[in-house]
Design an enzyme around this catalytic site. Structure first.
Site, PDB file in Angstrom:
ATOM      1  CD1 TRP A   1      43.082  40.172  47.020  1.00 58.69           C
ATOM      2  CD2 TRP A   1      44.122  38.704  45.676  1.00 58.69           C
ATOM      3  NE1 TRP A   1      43.001  38.926  47.611  1.00 58.69           N
ATOM      4  CE2 TRP A   1      43.634  38.023  46.815  1.00 58.69           C
ATOM      5  CE3 TRP A   1      44.805  37.997  44.705  1.00 58.69           C
ATOM      6  CZ2 TRP A   1      43.815  36.648  46.988  1.00 58.69           C
ATOM      7  CZ3 TRP A   1      44.994  36.623  44.877  1.00 58.69           C
ATOM      8  CH2 TRP A   1      44.485  35.966  46.007  1.00 58.69           C
TER       9      TRP A   1
ATOM     10  CD  GLU B   1      40.102  41.924  44.678  1.00 59.28           C
ATOM     11  OE1 GLU B   1      41.026  42.015  43.845  1.00 59.28           O
ATOM     12  OE2 GLU B   1      39.173  41.099  44.581  1.00 59.28           O
TER      13      GLU B   1
ATOM     14  CE  LYS C   1      39.883  35.325  48.863  1.00 57.20           C
ATOM     15  NZ  LYS C   1      40.449  34.706  47.660  1.00 57.20           N
TER      16      LYS C   1
ATOM     17  CG  ASP D   1      35.827  39.804  44.538  1.00 58.44           C
ATOM     18  OD1 ASP D   1      34.817  39.115  44.775  1.00 58.44           O
ATOM     19  OD2 ASP D   1      36.696  39.462  43.705  1.00 58.44           O
TER      20      ASP D   1
ATOM     21  CG  HIS E   1      37.015  39.077  48.067  1.00 59.16           C
ATOM     22  ND1 HIS E   1      38.179  39.656  47.656  1.00 59.16           N
ATOM     23  CD2 HIS E   1      36.892  37.936  47.333  1.00 59.16           C
ATOM     24  CE1 HIS E   1      38.742  38.928  46.714  1.00 59.16           C
ATOM     25  NE2 HIS E   1      37.974  37.881  46.481  1.00 59.16           N
TER      26      HIS E   1
ATOM     27  CG  HIS F   1      37.259  42.420  41.283  1.00 61.37           C
ATOM     28  ND1 HIS F   1      38.381  41.737  41.679  1.00 61.37           N
ATOM     29  CD2 HIS F   1      37.666  43.313  40.344  1.00 61.37           C
ATOM     30  CE1 HIS F   1      39.432  42.223  41.013  1.00 61.37           C
ATOM     31  NE2 HIS F   1      39.026  43.172  40.207  1.00 61.37           N
TER      32      HIS F   1
ATOM     33  CG  ASP G   1      36.122  34.571  46.577  1.00 61.80           C
ATOM     34  OD1 ASP G   1      35.300  35.088  45.799  1.00 61.80           O
ATOM     35  OD2 ASP G   1      37.343  34.794  46.523  1.00 61.80           O
TER      36      ASP G   1
ATOM     37  CG  ASP H   1      35.967  33.929  42.069  1.00 64.71           C
ATOM     38  OD1 ASP H   1      35.634  35.119  41.982  1.00 64.71           O
ATOM     39  OD2 ASP H   1      36.863  33.528  42.836  1.00 64.71           O
TER      40      ASP H   1
ATOM     41  CG  ASP I   1      37.716  38.268  40.260  1.00 66.33           C
ATOM     42  OD1 ASP I   1      38.072  37.305  39.553  1.00 66.33           O
ATOM     43  OD2 ASP I   1      38.265  38.570  41.334  1.00 66.33           O
TER      44      ASP I   1
HETATM   45  C1  RNT Z   1      41.113  36.825  44.562  1.00 64.04           C
HETATM   46  C2  RNT Z   1      40.718  38.168  44.038  1.00 64.04           C
HETATM   47  C3  RNT Z   1      41.450  38.638  42.839  1.00 64.04           C
HETATM   48  C4  RNT Z   1      41.661  37.572  41.791  1.00 64.04           C
HETATM   49  C5  RNT Z   1      42.231  38.069  40.504  1.00 64.04           C
HETATM   50  C6  RNT Z   1      42.709  36.977  39.633  1.00 64.04           C
HETATM   51  O1  RNT Z   1      40.291  36.356  45.538  1.00 64.04           O
HETATM   52  O2  RNT Z   1      39.338  38.200  43.822  1.00 64.04           O
HETATM   53  O3  RNT Z   1      40.799  39.740  42.306  1.00 64.04           O
HETATM   54  O4  RNT Z   1      40.478  36.884  41.518  1.00 64.04           O
HETATM   55  O5  RNT Z   1      43.185  39.012  40.770  1.00 64.04           O
HETATM   56 ZN    ZN Z   2      38.593  39.997  42.889  1.00 65.17          ZN
END
Ligand code: RNT
Ligand code: ZN
Length: 414
Positions: free
Chosen positions: A181, A222, A224, A255, A258, A282, A290, A292, A322
């Site tokens: 990523w 990955e 986003k 993810d 994302h 993720h 995003d 998290d 994640d």
């Molecule tokens: C960031 C991504 C990525 C990170 C990690 C720490 O938006 O989701 O996966 O969260 O690599």
């Molecule tokens: Zn991620």
């Protein structure tokens, strides 16, 4: 076996669902637990406090792991409260060494304490090159930077990460996923998106040129939508990486944070499965962006688990988590999130799949709705409690004192 479980087993049998088979299937699913929940995505390089790259852990709860030993102790505790055998997902900047190598100098030996620990505990390991929290990533441009010298630096970091991951996979006898990523993007509207994407594509090709054993290493990319500071354009967008993964046959990482907030990420699985062989998830909880947050046993996670099971995608999907919340006990955040993922999978495994698919095939949408709604009353909780009991881990209210006691033991860390 408890009375409650025996009754639950009978209730599921009445729906032609074999609860024992569901338990057996669940015990075979490893979750890749993200190390970065344990220290608010800081890593152990002592370069800077902030993660950068548009990702941010907010909160100031006491007890953040400050060293690899503390992080492993916290993980040991968390894994002891999670049923089953799992994996640890390590980022490159969690190297365990006194040498302080720069990112383009990392080597397998900087990670051997992690591998030794994983062997001892019977855990798998996954890996990630770290393209943020570094002076050479301050512009939020790395593999797509216009400066060839900066791109080369990051390509070298990526190459070394792949070699480390492959060696880890070989050592542990289980393919290590190396997930790429990059934060690359623009705060305001760029005029040459094409050039930026050409540079990213070429850097990825250079990074991935070296062949490694498929049984040791799985490369993943990955995408986003946007990040803080890169609102206008992310170079590695979903379409970009879907194209890249399809063409180069890497794994594709989705993810859940994302995408546009109303998009269903679960819905994407059965489409991208035609383009790529391996999928990496993720699992996250984006709240308005995003953000998290720790994953819940909510509709999004349940839908994801159901798609994995019903679409037959479990054998070619790696499930990683994640999220990072620094306002609550960091160890509790792991325990809660991993268990929620497992509970969602268990529920999916306990659904009357054949019957549901049958009524849908006959266009009996009334019965489909009736069955999905009635199935919500099935005694899932008793099956989960049985799963925990067989693994010797606490469930329900017993967890609370246990998690609080651990948090109290680490709260004094400076
Ligand atoms: C960031 C991504 C990525 C990170 C990690 C720490 O938006 O989701 O996966 O969260 O690599
Ligand atoms: Zn991620």
């Amino acid at each position: 076996m408890t009375k409650a479980y025996e009754m639950a087993r009978e209730a599921f049998a009445a729906w032609d669902v074999d609860a024992e088979a569901a338990l057996a299937a669940l015990s075979g699913i490893a979750i890749s637990v993200h190390c970065w929940q344990g220290d608010d995505v800081r890593g152990f390089e002592r370069l800077s406090a902030a993660s950068g790259g548009g990702i941010q852990a907010t909160g100031n709860h006491p007890g953040r792991a400050r060293t690899p030993d503390e992080l492993r102790a916290d993980l040991d505790f968390a894994f002891s409260r999670i049923p089953g055998r799992h994996r640890l997902n390590l980022h490159a900047f969690y190297m365990d060494t006194d040498e302080r190598p720069d990112r383009d100098q990392i080597d397998y030996h900087h990670f051997t304490p992690w591998v030794d620990w994983a062997k001892e505990k019977g855990l798998g390991l996954d890996f990630n090159p770290t393209f943020f929290a570094h002076p050479k990533a301050d512009d939020n441009l790395t593999l797509s930077h216009p400066d060839a010298g900066i791109r080369d630096f990051w390509v070298e970091h990526g190459r070394r990460s792949r070699a480390i991951a492959a060696r880890i996979g070989a050592e542990l006898g289980s393919a290590c996923v190396n997930n790429i990523w990059v934060p690359d993007g623009y705060k305001d509207i760029p005029v040459d998106r094409m050039a930026a994407r050409e540079r990213l594509w070429a850097s990825l090709d250079a990074m991935l040129a070296e062949r490694h054993e498929a049984s040791h290493l799985i490369d993943a990319v990955e995408s986003k939508l946007f990040g803080i500071g890169v609102e206008a354009c992310t170079v590695g967008s979903h379409e970009f990486y879907l194209a890249y993964a399809t063409k180069r046959q890497t794994a594709l990482c989705l993810d859940m944070g994302h995408f546009h907030p109303t998009e269903s990420v679960a819905d994407k699985l059965s489409s991208v499965a035609f383009a790529v062989q391996d999928i990496l998830l993720h699992v996250s909880r984006p709240m308005r962006w995003d953000s998290d947050h720790v994953i819940l046993l909510n509709d999004d996670v349940l839908a994801m688990a159901q798609e994995l099971v019903f679409a037959g995608l479990l054998p070619r999907t790696r499930i990683g988590l994640d999220y990072f919340d620094a306002t609550i006990s960091r160890t509790a955040a792991w325990v809660i999130g991993v268990r929620n993922m497992q509970k969602a999978l268990l529920r999916a495994l306990l659904l009357p799949q054949a019957r549901l698919k049958g009524v849908e095939a006959r266009l009996d949408h009334t019965s489909r709705l009736l069955l999905t709604e009635e199935a919500k009353d099935l005694p899932f909780a008793a099956v989960w409690a049985e799963f925990c009991a067989r693994a010797g881990v606490p469930a329900g209210a017993a967890l609370i004192d246990d998690l609080s006691a651990y948090q109290a033991s680490v709260a004094g860390r400076g």
